[in-house]
Write a protein that holds these residues in place. Structure first.
Motif, PDB file in Angstrom:
ATOM      1  N   LEU A  58      19.330  -5.319  13.286  1.00 17.80           N
ATOM      2  CA  LEU A  58      18.715  -5.551  14.597  1.00 17.80           C
ATOM      3  C   LEU A  58      19.700  -6.201  15.564  1.00 17.80           C
ATOM      4  CD1 LEU A  58      16.241  -5.929  16.544  1.00 17.80           C
ATOM      5  CD2 LEU A  58      15.861  -8.126  15.385  1.00 17.80           C
ATOM      6  N   ALA A  59      19.740  -5.670  16.782  1.00 18.31           N
ATOM      7  CA  ALA A  59      20.448  -6.322  17.886  1.00 18.31           C
ATOM      8  C   ALA A  59      19.410  -6.652  18.948  1.00 18.31           C
ATOM      9  CB  ALA A  59      21.533  -5.410  18.457  1.00 18.31           C
ATOM     10  N   LEU A  60      19.070  -7.937  19.068  1.00 15.63           N
ATOM     11  CA  LEU A  60      18.059  -8.395  20.016  1.00 15.63           C
ATOM     12  C   LEU A  60      18.740  -8.722  21.338  1.00 15.63           C
ATOM     13  CD1 LEU A  60      15.074  -9.204  20.434  1.00 15.63           C
ATOM     14  CD2 LEU A  60      15.695 -11.489  19.602  1.00 15.63           C
ATOM     15  N   VAL A  61      18.317  -8.063  22.415  1.00 15.96           N
ATOM     16  CA  VAL A  61      19.024  -8.105  23.693  1.00 15.96           C
ATOM     17  C   VAL A  61      18.243  -8.940  24.705  1.00 15.96           C
ATOM     18  CG1 VAL A  61      20.084  -6.703  25.505  1.00 15.96           C
ATOM     19  CG2 VAL A  61      19.889  -5.783  23.176  1.00 15.96           C
ATOM     20  N   LEU A  62      18.921  -9.936  25.297  1.00 17.20           N
ATOM     21  CA  LEU A  62      18.301 -10.846  26.261  1.00 17.20           C
ATOM     22  C   LEU A  62      19.041 -10.772  27.586  1.00 17.20           C
ATOM     23  CD1 LEU A  62      18.006 -13.952  23.916  1.00 17.20           C
ATOM     24  CD2 LEU A  62      16.203 -12.326  24.454  1.00 17.20           C
ATOM     25  N   GLY A  63      18.286 -10.800  28.696  1.00 20.04           N
ATOM     26  CA  GLY A  63      18.880 -10.699  30.024  1.00 20.04           C
ATOM     27  C   GLY A  63      19.017 -12.036  30.722  1.00 20.04           C
ATOM     28  N   SER A  64      19.537 -11.997  31.926  1.00 14.06           N
ATOM     29  CA  SER A  64      19.851 -13.207  32.685  1.00 14.06           C
ATOM     30  C   SER A  64      18.587 -13.933  33.137  1.00 14.06           C
ATOM     31  CB  SER A  64      20.707 -12.864  33.906  1.00 14.06           C
ATOM     32  OG  SER A  64      19.951 -12.127  34.843  1.00 14.06           O
ATOM     33  N   GLU A  65      18.782 -15.191  33.561  1.00 14.73           N
ATOM     34  CA  GLU A  65      17.666 -16.057  33.922  1.00 14.73           C
ATOM     35  C   GLU A  65      16.880 -15.554  35.132  1.00 14.73           C
ATOM     36  OE1 GLU A  65      20.868 -18.577  32.003  1.00 14.73           O
ATOM     37  OE2 GLU A  65      20.792 -17.010  33.527  1.00 14.73           O
ATOM     38  N   GLY A  66      17.527 -14.885  36.069  1.00 14.79           N
ATOM     39  CA  GLY A  66      16.865 -14.474  37.296  1.00 14.79           C
ATOM     40  C   GLY A  66      16.165 -13.136  37.173  1.00 14.79           C
ATOM     41  N   HIS A  67      16.944 -12.055  37.214  1.00 13.85           N
ATOM     42  CA  HIS A  67      16.351 -10.709  37.244  1.00 13.85           C
ATOM     43  C   HIS A  67      16.249 -10.067  35.870  1.00 13.85           C
ATOM     44  CE1 HIS A  67      20.423  -9.205  36.668  1.00 13.85           C
ATOM     45  NE2 HIS A  67      20.807  -9.936  37.684  1.00 13.85           N
ATOM     46  N   GLY A  68      16.628 -10.763  34.831  1.00 11.70           N
ATOM     47  CA  GLY A  68      16.523 -10.186  33.497  1.00 11.70           C
ATOM     48  C   GLY A  68      17.642  -9.191  33.223  1.00 11.70           C
ATOM     49  N   LEU A  69      17.311  -8.159  32.469  1.00  7.84           N
ATOM     50  CA  LEU A  69      18.322  -7.172  32.096  1.00  7.84           C
ATOM     51  C   LEU A  69      18.654  -6.238  33.250  1.00  7.84           C
ATOM     52  CD1 LEU A  69      17.053  -6.154  28.541  1.00  7.84           C
ATOM     53  CD2 LEU A  69      19.186  -7.342  29.063  1.00  7.84           C
ATOM     54  N   SER A  70      19.886  -5.773  33.266  1.00  8.28           N
ATOM     55  CA  SER A  70      20.276  -4.740  34.224  1.00  8.28           C
ATOM     56  C   SER A  70      19.569  -3.441  33.863  1.00  8.28           C
ATOM     57  CB  SER A  70      21.794  -4.529  34.173  1.00  8.28           C
ATOM     58  OG  SER A  70      22.170  -3.998  32.906  1.00  8.28           O
ATOM     59  N   SER A  71      19.444  -2.552  34.840  1.00 10.40           N
ATOM     60  CA  SER A  71      18.799  -1.261  34.570  1.00 10.40           C
ATOM     61  C   SER A  71      19.578  -0.467  33.530  1.00 10.40           C
ATOM     62  CB  SER A  71      18.674  -0.456  35.871  1.00 10.40           C
ATOM     63  OG  SER A  71      19.952  -0.240  36.455  1.00 10.40           O
ATOM     64  N   ARG A  72      20.895  -0.615  33.520  1.00 14.09           N
ATOM     65  CA  ARG A  72      21.726   0.096  32.537  1.00 14.09           C
ATOM     66  C   ARG A  72      21.381  -0.353  31.126  1.00 14.09           C
ATOM     67  NH1 ARG A  72      24.300   4.554  30.783  1.00 14.09           N
ATOM     68  NH2 ARG A  72      25.833   3.994  29.178  1.00 14.09           N
ATOM     69  N   TRP A  73      21.335  -1.636  30.895  1.00 17.80           N
ATOM     70  CA  TRP A  73      21.051  -2.121  29.542  1.00 17.80           C
ATOM     71  C   TRP A  73      19.598  -1.866  29.164  1.00 17.80           C
ATOM     72  CZ3 TRP A  73      23.660  -6.913  27.074  1.00 17.80           C
ATOM     73  CH2 TRP A  73      25.057  -6.711  27.028  1.00 17.80           C
ATOM     74  N   GLU A  74      18.695  -1.998  30.124  1.00 16.56           N
ATOM     75  CA  GLU A  74      17.289  -1.740  29.823  1.00 16.56           C
ATOM     76  C   GLU A  74      17.080  -0.304  29.386  1.00 16.56           C
ATOM     77  OE1 GLU A  74      13.756  -1.385  32.798  1.00 16.56           O
ATOM     78  OE2 GLU A  74      13.873  -3.501  32.222  1.00 16.56           O
ATOM     79  N   SER A  75      17.742   0.639  30.068  1.00 17.12           N
ATOM     80  CA  SER A  75      17.532   2.060  29.773  1.00 17.12           C
ATOM     81  C   SER A  75      18.276   2.520  28.530  1.00 17.12           C
ATOM     82  CB  SER A  75      17.956   2.918  30.975  1.00 17.12           C
ATOM     83  OG  SER A  75      19.352   2.790  31.219  1.00 17.12           O
ATOM     84  N   THR A  76      19.381   1.868  28.178  1.00 14.95           N
ATOM     85  CA  THR A  76      20.166   2.330  27.031  1.00 14.95           C
ATOM     86  C   THR A  76      19.795   1.630  25.731  1.00 14.95           C
ATOM     87  OG1 THR A  76      21.961   0.792  27.625  1.00 14.95           O
ATOM     88  CG2 THR A  76      22.131   3.063  28.430  1.00 14.95           C
ATOM     89  N   ALA A  77      18.887   0.669  25.782  1.00 11.45           N
ATOM     90  CA  ALA A  77      18.405   0.052  24.543  1.00 11.45           C
ATOM     91  C   ALA A  77      17.559   1.065  23.768  1.00 11.45           C
ATOM     92  CB  ALA A  77      17.576  -1.192  24.848  1.00 11.45           C
ATOM     93  N   ASP A  78      17.588   0.973  22.461  1.00  7.53           N
ATOM     94  CA  ASP A  78      16.789   1.894  21.638  1.00  7.53           C
ATOM     95  C   ASP A  78      15.300   1.642  21.803  1.00  7.53           C
ATOM     96  OD1 ASP A  78      19.081   3.114  20.411  1.00  7.53           O
ATOM     97  OD2 ASP A  78      19.271   1.342  19.139  1.00  7.53           O
ATOM     98  N   ARG A  79      14.929   0.355  21.937  1.00  7.85           N
ATOM     99  CA  ARG A  79      13.526  -0.016  22.097  1.00  7.85           C
ATOM    100  C   ARG A  79      13.420  -1.143  23.119  1.00  7.85           C
ATOM    101  NH1 ARG A  79      11.537  -0.381  15.680  1.00  7.85           N
ATOM    102  NH2 ARG A  79      12.427   1.624  15.042  1.00  7.85           N
ATOM    103  N   ARG A  80      12.243  -1.242  23.734  1.00  8.10           N
ATOM    104  CA  ARG A  80      11.986  -2.310  24.690  1.00  8.10           C
ATOM    105  C   ARG A  80      10.766  -3.097  24.216  1.00  8.10           C
ATOM    106  NH1 ARG A  80      14.835   1.386  26.451  1.00  8.10           N
ATOM    107  NH2 ARG A  80      13.246   2.922  25.878  1.00  8.10           N
TER     108      ARG A  80
END
Length: 267
Positions: A217-239
């Motif tokens: 598992l690679a658990l992905v966390l985004g920045s404090e303000g806007h969260g994940l970038s659209s690139r990382w959100e869309s290329t993750a295997d699961r949300r």
């Protein structure tokens, strides 16, 4: 063994590593230029030296020398001994945990070395708050995560505040910075990890469901303000989301990391 050096003047040039610690930008520039970082508090100083980091020097009030006597005995750097009032003049704050150490940074390891044998990994995109980075390291270490990967613009996990909040977890957890931000998540997928992004995306599912059955598992966390970038959100295997009561749509990233790490540890 570290030599004990008594100092009586706050402007002594030997204390340059410790001066004006409240100025974040000044500290980042100084530490990058000289390849150093600072550890604060008896436990954190001990853990940094036990992890193999070389001490440039130590800064302590007399009453703290005994508690770190064994650490000083196996270190070559000098130990500057000052009154607590003088330490506060030098650093700009009250060092209530008794000790500081200036240590040499080491080259960051290759991503292959950090991921070798890892089953659970935290991946951080652009967290800019040092306190949050330290808290995420601490949660990951406490709940069985094997490594941490940071996007290029993430705050420094070796900044004094990060280390202090994380209770030195950065010394026991393998970590490095990602060499390529754009394809970071597809690359992790190619290495056999299932990337699960914490995000409020329309197709997000509860975190327990998202991590169920996942081996690596690679658990992905985004920045404090806007969260994940659209690139990382869309290329993750699961949300994934953390289900919560209506009216509150998210948690601080440090709190979210603890909840998500706990769910992941139970998979």
């Amino acid at each position: 063994m570290a030599d004990l050096v008594e100092i009586s003047e706050p402007d002594d040039p030997r204390l340059a590593d410790y001066r004006d610690l409240r100025d974040v930008e000044l500290r980042k520039n100084l530490e990058a230029e000289h390849g150093l970082f600072l550890a604060e508090g008896e436990k954190v100083v001990r853990r940094s030296v036990e992890a193999g980091y070389e001490a440039r020097s130590f800064l302590m009030a007399p009453r703290w020398l005994e508690g770190l006597e064994d650490v000083l005995a196996r270190s070559a750097g000098p130990c500057y001994v000052l009154s607590e009032a003088l330490i506060e003049q030098v650093t700009g704050f009250h060092v209530h945990r008794g000790a500081l150490a200036s240590l040499r940074r080491r080259p960051l390891p290759a991503i292959e070395d950090v991921l070798a044998g890892a089953r659970s990994v935290l991946v951080l995109e652009d967290l800019v708050d040092h306190t949050n980075v330290g808290a995420v390291f601490r949660s990951g270490a406490a709940l069985g995560f094997d490594a941490v990967l940071l996007a290029p613009r993430c705050a420094d996990p070796l900044y004094r505040r990060s280390i202090k909040v994380g209770m030195g977890a950065v010394f026991s957890t393998p970590w490095t910075r990602l060499p390529d931000w754009y394809d970071a998540l597809p690359d992790l997928s190619g290495r056999g990890f299932t990337t699960v992004a914490l995000t409020l995306s329309a197709d997000s599912v509860p975190i327990e469901e998202a991590v169920a059955g996942v081996d690596r598992l690679a658990l992905v966390l985004g920045s404090e303000g806007h969260g994940l970038s659209s690139r990382w959100e869309s290329t993750a295997d699961r949300r994934a989301i953390i289900p919560m009561r209506a009216g509150i749509d998210s948690l601080n990233v440090a709190a979210a990391s603890a909840v998500a790490c706990y769910a992941a540890a139970r998979r």
